[in-house]
Scaffold this motif. Structure first.
Motif, mmCIF file in Angstrom:
data_model
loop_
_atom_site.group_PDB
_atom_site.id
_atom_site.type_symbol
_atom_site.label_atom_id
_atom_site.label_comp_id
_atom_site.label_asym_id
_atom_site.label_seq_id
_atom_site.Cartn_x
_atom_site.Cartn_y
_atom_site.Cartn_z
ATOM 1 N N TRP A 1 41.579 -17.453 8.639
ATOM 2 C CA TRP A 1 40.905 -17.222 9.794
ATOM 3 C C TRP A 1 39.592 -18.048 9.997
ATOM 4 O O TRP A 1 39.035 -18.060 10.859
ATOM 5 C CB TRP A 1 40.036 -15.871 9.316
ATOM 6 C CG TRP A 1 40.858 -14.473 9.280
ATOM 7 C CD1 TRP A 1 41.409 -14.087 7.804
ATOM 8 C CD2 TRP A 1 41.163 -13.701 10.164
ATOM 9 N NE1 TRP A 1 41.981 -12.854 8.318
ATOM 10 C CE2 TRP A 1 41.902 -12.614 9.704
ATOM 11 C CE3 TRP A 1 40.692 -13.424 11.555
ATOM 12 C CZ2 TRP A 1 42.368 -11.594 10.492
ATOM 13 C CZ3 TRP A 1 41.088 -12.599 12.377
ATOM 14 C CH2 TRP A 1 41.909 -11.612 11.641
ATOM 15 N N ILE B 1 39.800 -9.851 3.638
ATOM 16 C CA ILE B 1 40.034 -10.587 4.902
ATOM 17 C C ILE B 1 38.940 -11.771 4.922
ATOM 18 O O ILE B 1 39.524 -12.970 5.079
ATOM 19 C CB ILE B 1 39.535 -9.760 5.940
ATOM 20 C CG1 ILE B 1 40.777 -8.763 6.392
ATOM 21 C CG2 ILE B 1 39.612 -10.512 7.376
ATOM 22 C CD1 ILE B 1 42.020 -9.116 6.771
ATOM 23 N N TYR C 1 39.142 -8.923 11.770
ATOM 24 C CA TYR C 1 38.308 -9.664 10.850
ATOM 25 C C TYR C 1 36.857 -8.769 10.611
ATOM 26 O O TYR C 1 36.553 -8.467 11.537
ATOM 27 C CB TYR C 1 37.958 -11.111 11.285
ATOM 28 C CG TYR C 1 36.984 -11.804 10.344
ATOM 29 C CD1 TYR C 1 37.455 -12.535 9.385
ATOM 30 C CD2 TYR C 1 35.594 -11.622 10.224
ATOM 31 C CE1 TYR C 1 36.577 -13.347 8.563
ATOM 32 C CE2 TYR C 1 34.748 -12.156 9.339
ATOM 33 C CZ TYR C 1 35.352 -13.289 8.436
ATOM 34 O OH TYR C 1 34.659 -13.766 7.525
#
Length: 423
Positions: A135, A129, A122
């Motif tokens: 995430w 991303i 990340y």
């Protein structure tokens, strides 16, 4: 002559094409999720504008005579300091403020980190991303609000561009620094002039300027002072514009961390390791090593401990309990297997990177200059109150309470910590 004219024309075409390309790269368009309305019950709720000035150290308002912020905080509440979560970095702490969770609990454990389960990194600068919602753990305030049919708008905040739990704020922007401040302020006023059913009751707003100048020139520079005055002036204008609407608007002004003057001469080199056996994610203050084979961890740990100079070496379970940065906290397996933490005022460098004089990321329980700012004013808050330092996780429960939102999942934020500042 014809050749010169033709060449000039060709150069103009190339220049225009480049300008169009640059314009396309900077996305300044407001996004809106259609079909949403405040429920009838929510339309009677008060409003919160939650403002972050990145890197606005706990003492900057007094140090640089931020007249508007000092005046407004005297009309409400000010903390002597607010303690950021470890590591005292931008992405982890903005998302902590939004979710009420420590970084190891919401998953953004650093500005940049590695996820062994995914086999992927990340990076806050990698938009592909950074815009991937998978995430992001926890539930930001705007997600909580939207679930309860209370509209939210985000003029930037970490995580506000992605559909966390499948939900985005009703109004939002992709992060950029191209929109002039006056246009941004007018947008907030416009949001609050929308019909009641369409009007956001939670608004987030972000300033990057103080952090930029603090890094580039140090916390004691005239450039940092000018950035503080820029933010202070904008806050004064924002309040004048919004207050003219005569709505019950509450302001929560925070920062994600402070800023310290770092040693740019006696810098630390990141210890190299075998890249076939370990993944390294290096920052200025924190270095995370991830072992591809867990059996290799003790050897690396002992090697780093034996040569450590100017930094501390931890296995995650050895790190200070107050960081909440141990294996038992690591819900997404992203902290790593061995940690290096620079001792203030030292910092890590690598390659030919030129060190900046201003740094953050250090242990906020040890380095006082990591302290962040907290101020709040408006009809919900008591007046003329100065409170002791507290952890930034508790801002989440404060905002949820003012907006009458029911927290629907476990968080680290506790409502009783800041109850005393509410009328």
């Amino acid at each position: 002559m014809f050749f010169c004219k033709e060449r000039s024309w060709m150069m103009l075409v190339i220049l225009l094409a480049c300008n169009r390309g640059n314009a396309q790269e900077t996305d300044t368009v407001q996004r809106m999720v259609t079909g949403r309305r405040n429920s009838a019950a929510q339309q009677a709720k008060p409003y919160v504008i939650m403002i972050s000035a990145d890197g606005f150290r706990y003492d900057y308002a007094h140090k640089y005579a931020a007249t508007n912020l000092l005046r407004l905080s005297r009309q409400g509440v000010r903390a002597r300091s607010m303690q950021p979560a470890f590591p005292s970095l931008t992405f982890p702490n903005h998302y902590t403020l939004a979710t009420g969770l420590y970084p190891a609990h919401h998953g953004l454990v650093n500005n940049n980190f590695y996820d062994p389960t995914r086999g992927a990194r990340y990076s806050m600068s990698n938009k592909t991303i950074a815009y991937d919602s998978s995430w992001y753990g926890g539930g930001p305030l705007w997600v909580l609000a939207e679930k309860e049919q209370l509209l939210a708008a985000c003029f930037y905040w970490v995580g506000s561009e992605v559909a966390v739990q499948g939900v985005r704020p009703t109004y939002y922007y992709l992060y950029n620094e191209a929109i002039p401040i006056n246009e941004r302020l007018k947008t907030v006023k416009h949001w609050l002039q929308l019909p009641e059913a369409e009007r956001p009751h939670l608004i987030t707003f972000y300033f990057p300027e103080v952090d930029h100048e603090g890094h580039a020139h140090g916390p004691d520079s005239k450039e940092t002072a000018a950035a503080v005055h820029f933010v202070d002036s904008a806050i004064g204008r924002l309040c004048a514009m919004v207050d003219s609407l005569q709505l019950p608007v509450n302001y929560v002004f925070v920062s994600d961390h402070g800023m310290a003057a770092a040693d740019t001469v006696n810098t630390l080199r990141v210890p190299p390791v075998d890249t076939t056996r370990f993944v390294t994610v290096a920052g200025d203050v924190l270095v995370n090593y991830y072992a591809k084979d867990k059996a290799l961890i003790p050897e690396l740990y002992q090697q780093l401990k034996s040569t450590a100079d100017g930094y501390d070496v931890y296995l995650p379970d050895e790190s200070p309990a107050g960081w909440h940065y141990r294996k038992q906290d690591d819900r997404y397996n992203r902290i790593g297997d061995v940690l290096l933490v620079a001792r203030y005022p030292r910092m890590f460098t690598w390659g030919n990177k030129r060190p900046n004089p201003g740094r953050h990321g250090y242990d906020p329980q040890v380095v006082k200059d990591m302290g962040a700012t907290f101020m709040a004013w408006g009809p919900a808050f008591k007046k003329g109150k100065v409170i002791a330092p507290f952890e930034n996780i508790h801002v989440y429960a404060l905002v949820a309470r003012i907006l009458g939102l029911t927290i629907d999942q476990p968080v680290d934020s506790k409502e009783n910590v800041l109850n005393k500042i509410i009328k």
